[in-house]
Design an enzyme around this catalytic site. Sequence first.
Site, PDB file in Angstrom:
ATOM      1  N   ALA A   9       0.827  -1.209   0.000  1.00 39.86           N
ATOM      2  CA  ALA A   9       0.000   0.000   0.000  1.00 39.86           C
ATOM      3  C   ALA A   9       0.860   1.258   0.000  1.00 39.86           C
ATOM      4  O   ALA A   9       0.470   2.287   0.532  1.00 39.86           O
ATOM      5  CB  ALA A   9      -0.921  -0.002   1.211  1.00 39.86           C
ATOM      6  N   ALA A  10       2.041   1.174  -0.630  1.00 39.98           N
ATOM      7  CA  ALA A  10       2.975   2.296  -0.585  1.00 39.98           C
ATOM      8  C   ALA A  10       2.922   3.181  -1.820  1.00 39.98           C
ATOM      9  O   ALA A  10       3.516   4.252  -1.836  1.00 39.98           O
ATOM     10  CB  ALA A  10       4.408   1.774  -0.404  1.00 39.98           C
ATOM     11  N   ARG A  15      -2.303   7.969 -11.341  1.00 39.06           N
ATOM     12  CA  ARG A  15      -3.424   8.059 -12.276  1.00 39.06           C
ATOM     13  C   ARG A  15      -4.742   8.397 -11.602  1.00 39.06           C
ATOM     14  O   ARG A  15      -5.719   8.738 -12.264  1.00 39.06           O
ATOM     15  CB  ARG A  15      -3.551   6.737 -13.050  1.00 39.06           C
ATOM     16  CG  ARG A  15      -2.567   6.637 -14.211  1.00 39.06           C
ATOM     17  CD  ARG A  15      -2.919   5.472 -15.102  1.00 39.06           C
ATOM     18  NE  ARG A  15      -2.459   4.210 -14.563  1.00 39.06           N
ATOM     19  CZ  ARG A  15      -2.877   3.021 -14.998  1.00 39.06           C
ATOM     20  NH1 ARG A  15      -3.797   2.945 -15.954  1.00 39.06           N
ATOM     21  NH2 ARG A  15      -2.406   1.905 -14.470  1.00 39.06           N
ATOM     22  N   ASN A 177      -1.299 -12.713 -14.863  1.00 40.35           N
ATOM     23  CA  ASN A 177      -0.775 -12.502 -13.512  1.00 40.35           C
ATOM     24  C   ASN A 177      -1.608 -11.440 -12.808  1.00 40.35           C
ATOM     25  O   ASN A 177      -1.692 -10.299 -13.265  1.00 40.35           O
ATOM     26  CB  ASN A 177       0.692 -12.073 -13.598  1.00 40.35           C
ATOM     27  CG  ASN A 177       1.318 -11.842 -12.242  1.00 40.35           C
ATOM     28  OD1 ASN A 177       0.754 -12.200 -11.214  1.00 40.35           O
ATOM     29  ND2 ASN A 177       2.496 -11.238 -12.233  1.00 40.35           N
ATOM     30  N   ARG A 340     -28.834  12.958  13.822  1.00 40.88           N
ATOM     31  CA  ARG A 340     -27.402  13.128  14.044  1.00 40.88           C
ATOM     32  C   ARG A 340     -26.904  12.173  15.126  1.00 40.88           C
ATOM     33  O   ARG A 340     -27.705  11.499  15.790  1.00 40.88           O
ATOM     34  CB  ARG A 340     -27.126  14.583  14.399  1.00 40.88           C
ATOM     35  CG  ARG A 340     -27.361  15.542  13.231  1.00 40.88           C
ATOM     36  CD  ARG A 340     -27.397  16.986  13.666  1.00 40.88           C
ATOM     37  NE  ARG A 340     -26.184  17.389  14.378  1.00 40.88           N
ATOM     38  CZ  ARG A 340     -26.061  18.546  15.017  1.00 40.88           C
ATOM     39  NH1 ARG A 340     -27.073  19.424  15.024  1.00 40.88           N
ATOM     40  NH2 ARG A 340     -24.927  18.852  15.639  1.00 40.88           N
ATOM     41  N   LYS A 358     -30.580  15.485  17.532  1.00 43.74           N
ATOM     42  CA  LYS A 358     -29.170  15.271  17.857  1.00 43.74           C
ATOM     43  C   LYS A 358     -29.038  14.877  19.319  1.00 43.74           C
ATOM     44  O   LYS A 358     -29.580  15.532  20.205  1.00 43.74           O
ATOM     45  CB  LYS A 358     -28.374  16.554  17.566  1.00 43.74           C
ATOM     46  CG  LYS A 358     -26.850  16.417  17.707  1.00 43.74           C
ATOM     47  CD  LYS A 358     -26.320  16.715  19.088  1.00 43.74           C
ATOM     48  CE  LYS A 358     -26.438  18.164  19.473  1.00 43.74           C
ATOM     49  NZ  LYS A 358     -25.761  18.424  20.807  1.00 43.74           N
TER      50      LYS A 358
END
Length: 464
Positions: A9-10, A15, A177, A340, A358
């Site tokens: 994930a580096a 793109r 692949n 909320r 809320k």
Amino acid sequence: MDVSAIIMAAGEGTRMKSNHAKVSHKILGKPMICWVVDAAHAAGCDRIVVVIGSHADEMRALLDSAYAGSDVAIECVEQTERLGTAHAVRVALDATGIAAGPVVVLNGDLPLISPDTIRSFAQTVATGEQAAAVLTMTPTDPFGYGRIELDADGSVARIVEQKDCTPEQDANLLECNAGCYAFDGEQLAAHISEVTCDNAQSEYYLPDMIEILKSAGQSVSIFHCDDYREGLGVNSRAQLAELTAIARDRINARLMAEGVTFIDPVQAWIGPDATIGRDTIVWPQTHLIGHCSVGEECQLGPNTRLTDTRVGNGCVVDETVAIEAVLENNVDCGPRAYLRPGTHMLDGSKAGTHVEIKKSTIGEGSKVPHLSYIGDTTMGAGVNIGAGSITCNYDGKNKHATTIGDRTFIGSDTMMVAPVNIGSDAITGAGGTITKDVPDGALAIERTQQRIVEGYTERKRARL
């Protein structure tokens, strides 16, 4: 035998044209990286190592937030110099000391890969007979993928990249692949340092491990993924939308098989961590994001978005936005209600048209039918809130609480200035501003005396 997963994930994800890490982008409200982490966890991987690099701080924060308090343990390893996929794996091995057992190397942008596939993939190298396996697929359009050339015994001869394919290979080598690998951990640790960067990009490529292992007399096989979509990655916004549609269709098909009705399954987006009970009807433009649970015999939508919300049985949730709310059984919401965080609606309660609630408990059978705001309130059972009523809970610095007892009737356009307690069986007159506590059974009226000025309209016209 312990199974380790290394999730790549580096990458920058150029793109995507984004200011954020590629794998942080969401599919059905869930970051791509979390789809892969969850699949690895469900597959029984004992160690999950995520290699981060680009936007490292963002990725750490994302993973910490997503798995706080869960039983998923993630080890983040930063690849400070991004020198290729083999370099990323070597950084992970150096940081974690993994040197035995099956090791599956997965891409963080493969959100559709399933736990069953990962589990079976790892088993190909669990006995020690195979040093590595390549995850393969047969997509409808193989262009752009590396092709697998097999020996007579079915083992991998080599991987031919698209740019190196002859016309004949392009036409006939259809095994592609998927970019994921399973390794015997001991063999991986022993040979990873042999990968060189003698190529145009001066990077260390993980596919080179196949030739290295074969040269060392090791056997390398393929693991074919029957559903090629599990091997599809995301490199652009268009592919993000494409995989979102696939994920949506899979989830909705499963829910329909379990007894849920979709009026139009193409227009409902249900996240992977949501559950819906049988005989619930999902109308178009319904979104369930995060950990949502919906009971049986409900009506969801149209135009409803629930996030981390629990809904009981027999509820109607029409044109409603609810975030971290709880709706018990037979609750009626909407149209155009906003619930909320902290909203708790008890059995048979109602939040009607243009109502915002809320951090409040709406008692059993209580109703807030229309055009009202209720915040920081504890409401008893059988309460009726008149139209246009508001709990004035904020004094500019602090929030204050309102309590309303059982069976109380709040007249239309009542302003309840917190902190204030209104007792049970009480009534407030329409248009009042309630600033003092109201005892049980009392009537509270706060309004000026009405005056009638006869002939006023005619005199005003004359002045104008």
